[in-house]
Design a protein around this motif. Sequence first.
Motif, mmCIF file in Angstrom:
data_model
loop_
_atom_site.group_PDB
_atom_site.id
_atom_site.type_symbol
_atom_site.label_atom_id
_atom_site.label_comp_id
_atom_site.label_asym_id
_atom_site.label_seq_id
_atom_site.Cartn_x
_atom_site.Cartn_y
_atom_site.Cartn_z
ATOM 1 N N ARG A 26 24.877 22.438 16.942
ATOM 2 C CA ARG A 26 24.011 22.569 18.119
ATOM 3 C C ARG A 26 22.561 22.659 17.688
ATOM 4 O O ARG A 26 22.242 23.374 16.718
ATOM 5 C CB ARG A 26 24.399 23.818 18.921
ATOM 6 N N LEU A 27 21.730 21.975 18.432
ATOM 7 C CA LEU A 27 20.306 21.943 18.096
ATOM 8 C C LEU A 27 19.724 23.359 18.029
ATOM 9 O O LEU A 27 18.920 23.681 17.160
ATOM 10 C CB LEU A 27 19.577 21.110 19.152
ATOM 11 N N ASP A 28 20.181 24.193 18.955
ATOM 12 C CA ASP A 28 19.653 25.545 19.011
ATOM 13 C C ASP A 28 19.968 26.320 17.710
ATOM 14 O O ASP A 28 19.134 27.065 17.193
ATOM 15 C CB ASP A 28 20.251 26.267 20.224
ATOM 16 N N ASP A 29 21.183 26.092 17.165
ATOM 17 C CA ASP A 29 21.556 26.755 15.915
ATOM 18 C C ASP A 29 20.718 26.222 14.749
ATOM 19 O O ASP A 29 20.354 26.969 13.836
ATOM 20 C CB ASP A 29 23.048 26.552 15.615
ATOM 21 N N ILE A 30 20.427 24.924 14.781
ATOM 22 C CA ILE A 30 19.602 24.343 13.704
ATOM 23 C C ILE A 30 18.210 24.988 13.744
ATOM 24 O O ILE A 30 17.647 25.350 12.716
ATOM 25 C CB ILE A 30 19.537 22.797 13.837
ATOM 26 N N MET A 43 24.074 18.609 7.753
ATOM 27 C CA MET A 43 24.835 18.450 8.996
ATOM 28 C C MET A 43 26.336 18.505 8.720
ATOM 29 O O MET A 43 26.779 18.179 7.611
ATOM 30 C CB MET A 43 24.534 17.084 9.621
ATOM 31 N N PHE A 44 27.118 18.874 9.743
ATOM 32 C CA PHE A 44 28.577 18.758 9.635
ATOM 33 C C PHE A 44 28.904 17.282 9.385
ATOM 34 O O PHE A 44 28.101 16.404 9.676
ATOM 35 C CB PHE A 44 29.254 19.273 10.915
ATOM 36 N N SER A 45 30.081 17.003 8.833
ATOM 37 C CA SER A 45 30.391 15.617 8.445
ATOM 38 C C SER A 45 30.904 14.794 9.616
ATOM 39 O O SER A 45 31.667 15.280 10.446
ATOM 40 C CB SER A 45 31.485 15.583 7.378
ATOM 41 N N SER A 95 17.237 14.392 17.193
ATOM 42 C CA SER A 95 16.644 15.543 17.901
ATOM 43 C C SER A 95 16.314 16.653 16.915
ATOM 44 O O SER A 95 15.285 17.329 17.060
ATOM 45 C CB SER A 95 17.575 16.135 18.956
ATOM 46 N N ALA A 96 17.181 16.856 15.921
ATOM 47 C CA ALA A 96 16.911 17.914 14.942
ATOM 48 C C ALA A 96 15.645 17.584 14.165
ATOM 49 O O ALA A 96 14.796 18.440 13.919
ATOM 50 C CB ALA A 96 18.102 18.068 13.998
ATOM 51 N N LYS A 97 15.517 16.328 13.791
ATOM 52 C CA LYS A 97 14.336 15.881 13.027
ATOM 53 C C LYS A 97 13.058 16.193 13.827
ATOM 54 O O LYS A 97 12.045 16.630 13.274
ATOM 55 C CB LYS A 97 14.496 14.379 12.774
ATOM 56 N N ALA A 98 13.144 15.964 15.151
ATOM 57 C CA ALA A 98 11.961 16.207 15.982
ATOM 58 C C ALA A 98 11.732 17.701 16.206
ATOM 59 O O ALA A 98 10.598 18.152 16.355
ATOM 60 C CB ALA A 98 12.139 15.500 17.325
ATOM 61 N N ALA A 99 12.812 18.483 16.188
ATOM 62 C CA ALA A 99 12.700 19.897 16.584
ATOM 63 C C ALA A 99 12.303 20.828 15.443
ATOM 64 O O ALA A 99 11.771 21.909 15.681
ATOM 65 C CB ALA A 99 14.027 20.365 17.180
ATOM 66 N N VAL A 100 12.624 20.448 14.205
ATOM 67 C CA VAL A 100 12.333 21.366 13.080
ATOM 68 C C VAL A 100 11.499 20.669 12.014
ATOM 69 O O VAL A 100 11.418 19.443 11.986
ATOM 70 C CB VAL A 100 13.650 21.927 12.447
#
Length: 335
Positions: A26-30, A43-45, A95-100
């Motif tokens: 989940r993005l929030d957990d990342i 990331m998970f596989s 999304s993760a790349k953009a968020a963190v």
Amino acid sequence: MDLRTTYLGLNLRNPIVPSSSPLSQRLDDIRQLEDAGAPAVVMFSIFEEQIRHDAEALEHLLTAGTDSFAEALSYFPDVGSYKVGTEKYLELISSAKAAVDIPIIGSINGISPEGWTDYAMEIERAGASALELNAYYIATDPDRSGAEIEQMYVDVVRAVKNAVRIPVAMKLSPFFSSTAHMARRLAEAGADGLVMFNRFYQPDFDLDEMEVRSDLNLSTPQEMRLPLRWIAILHGRVSCSLAATTGVHSGRDAAKYLLAGADAVMTCSALLKNGIGHLRVMLRELEEWMASKEYTSVVEMKGAMSQKNVANPAAFERANYIKILEEYKGRYTTV
Ligand SMILES: Cc1cc2nc3c(=O)[nH]c(=O)nc-3n(C[C@H](O)[C@H](O)[C@H](O)COP(=O)(O)O)c2cc1C
């Protein structure tokens, strides 16, 4: 305290990386992992079988000669969910790349060199900074030799390296006749890093139900010893990064792997068990231990207790086994 390290050519602000697991679903957990100090997230596989299924399903849809998508789907009732799987995975990376601000490392679980390397390119395009290949392979076929299986590992690294420009790490099994030779071959085939080791889930027998039980147990720090030995042996002997995975539950556990020679130390059971905030605790414990030993940087620590650097290199070898047995015999008295 300078905790910086370099892994797969990536500059990380500290060495404790959350490993591939549901922690990245989940993005929030990342985001929370980044807040707790994660220097990168694996990331998970996504599974080779999932990717192949998508490709096959798409091929079928394109060639089935049907004019209705819904009708085509009925040939493969589960196409929908698989398709969502692989596309969602890429979306999550983007999304993760953009968020963190930390590197996101994609992960593919696969062992054959064909049919899914294009997906590795898609992971790269989605913004992953590196790719981890989890070669989760149990060699059960008596007709396949160790040499064949080793070649398969090498071929998959070559195929993926030819497909992408981002660094590629392979998450390895500990079960090779010559682990050191295999590690060197993989580095020579282009692997930018080795993640040691894959933790295979072992089936058990339920004696009441008379069934084979497959459950997932989280790790304990006692399981560190196998990767610890091999990282200590391989430090300075292979031309790629080394990451440790298995049994890291505290900052002191992480310190051991760094002393052995790991460039990054991965953890997941501890975070699944204690929550993402436990990463902060581990980082503090690592700093406290370093201060107690007057280390000021991770770079200084790395490999300080590798086989090359310890006073007794035989501690990692057979010679020490004899010594340990003799010592035990000396202490043993019958009750
Ligand atoms: C619930 C769970 C899910 C996992 N999923 C993956 C996965 O998708 N891909 C992978 O390479 N490793 C996966 N792993 C393995 C972990 O990344 C890690 O290598 C292993 O658990 C050992 O580290 P630990 O002792 O910190 O748990 C998973 C582990 C757990 C416990």
